[in-house]
Scaffold this active site. Sequence first.
Site, mmCIF file in Angstrom:
data_model
loop_
_atom_site.group_PDB
_atom_site.id
_atom_site.type_symbol
_atom_site.label_atom_id
_atom_site.label_comp_id
_atom_site.label_asym_id
_atom_site.label_seq_id
_atom_site.Cartn_x
_atom_site.Cartn_y
_atom_site.Cartn_z
ATOM 1 N N LYS A 168 -14.141 -7.220 -7.314
ATOM 2 C CA LYS A 168 -14.499 -7.512 -5.930
ATOM 3 C C LYS A 168 -16.017 -7.671 -5.862
ATOM 4 O O LYS A 168 -16.760 -6.831 -6.381
ATOM 5 C CB LYS A 168 -14.052 -6.384 -4.995
ATOM 6 C CG LYS A 168 -12.545 -6.214 -4.930
ATOM 7 C CD LYS A 168 -12.152 -5.029 -4.048
ATOM 8 C CE LYS A 168 -10.639 -4.885 -3.962
ATOM 9 N NZ LYS A 168 -10.232 -3.688 -3.205
ATOM 10 N N GLU B 297 -1.748 -0.712 -8.971
ATOM 11 C CA GLU B 297 -3.208 -0.691 -8.831
ATOM 12 C C GLU B 297 -3.709 0.718 -8.531
ATOM 13 O O GLU B 297 -3.189 1.405 -7.658
ATOM 14 C CB GLU B 297 -3.606 -1.642 -7.694
ATOM 15 C CG GLU B 297 -5.086 -1.935 -7.625
ATOM 16 C CD GLU B 297 -5.418 -2.958 -6.552
ATOM 17 O OE1 GLU B 297 -6.572 -2.979 -6.109
ATOM 18 O OE2 GLU B 297 -4.515 -3.732 -6.143
ATOM 19 N N ASP C 9 -9.117 -0.656 -9.781
ATOM 20 C CA ASP C 9 -9.839 -1.233 -8.643
ATOM 21 C C ASP C 9 -11.099 -0.416 -8.406
ATOM 22 O O ASP C 9 -12.188 -0.775 -8.848
ATOM 23 C CB ASP C 9 -8.943 -1.260 -7.409
ATOM 24 C CG ASP C 9 -9.645 -1.826 -6.179
ATOM 25 O OD1 ASP C 9 -10.804 -2.284 -6.295
ATOM 26 O OD2 ASP C 9 -9.051 -1.806 -5.091
ATOM 27 N N LYS D 251 0.847 -1.188 0.000
ATOM 28 C CA LYS D 251 0.000 0.000 0.000
ATOM 29 C C LYS D 251 0.890 1.247 0.000
ATOM 30 O O LYS D 251 1.835 1.344 0.788
ATOM 31 C CB LYS D 251 -0.905 0.018 1.236
ATOM 32 C CG LYS D 251 -1.933 -1.100 1.268
ATOM 33 C CD LYS D 251 -3.117 -0.797 0.373
ATOM 34 C CE LYS D 251 -4.257 -1.779 0.600
ATOM 35 N NZ LYS D 251 -5.456 -1.428 -0.170
ATOM 36 N N ASP E 205 -0.350 -0.737 -4.591
ATOM 37 C CA ASP E 205 -1.696 -0.164 -4.617
ATOM 38 C C ASP E 205 -1.604 1.282 -4.166
ATOM 39 O O ASP E 205 -1.321 1.559 -3.005
ATOM 40 C CB ASP E 205 -2.619 -0.963 -3.690
ATOM 41 C CG ASP E 205 -4.065 -0.494 -3.763
ATOM 42 O OD1 ASP E 205 -4.351 0.464 -4.513
ATOM 43 O OD2 ASP E 205 -4.907 -1.080 -3.066
#
Length: 260
Positions: free
Chosen positions: A170, A122, A147, A70, A96
């Site tokens: 997701k 991402e 995402d 992250k 991400d």
Amino acid sequence: GDTGPAVARCALDLALHDRIGRMTGQPLYQLLGLPRPEPMMSSFTVAVDTPEAMAAMAQKFSNFSILKIKLAGDGKDIARLAAIRAARPDVKLRVDANAGWKAEDAVVLVKDLERFNLEMIEQPVAKEDITGMGIVQAFTQTPIVADESVQTMADVEALSKAGVKGINLKLMKTGGLTPAVAMLKRAQELGLKVMLGCMIETSIGSTAMAHLAGMADWLDLDAPMLISNDPFDGMNFDDQAVVSIPDRPGIGAILKDKQG
């Protein structure tokens, strides 16, 4: 947030699929007409912290071969990755950005990030900036993976048209298995790579998503490992971060024995 209605639809969708699977004695992938998912390695997430702390976490998780890092967009992201890569030269890295960069900054950053040999980047820019996602992709060979930007079939089409190389599906964003499977199949037709991801959720959602793994390029299904009070026994996430589905009908997630 705007995913609230999708989460409610997802809960109903999962319950119906699980019920039909149990009634017919079919595991979810079979019910959906998908290939049986073989055991597949997932990434494990390292949360944003100082470069030193994140490098220490990467070393702590030395048994995991794929780490998802992250980033914060605060000027320290290069230092974070340099520290992690120095600590784990062998590991596959995914990053991400959590929509944290502006497109004009991202096109410079992604070139700088290439030296870290990343599997993907991402969501570098804001979720509504689909054009910006494509612009960033044009500046790097590293796959840019949407995402937050992908919630509907129209988003899949728009991201493909923009030139983005991958999407992260997701269930809690798409509203359940029915739209997720349709979006997965369309993404493959368009030549997009697909990652199966999850929110911070129990093993019900993650196990359901794992049934789609036979059609996926990447998995990011570590959510059950990141919560301490998961009441369900579902997919297996072993000490190498290899995901495998349970041998049960329906989703295959069952309530843990309260006595055990």
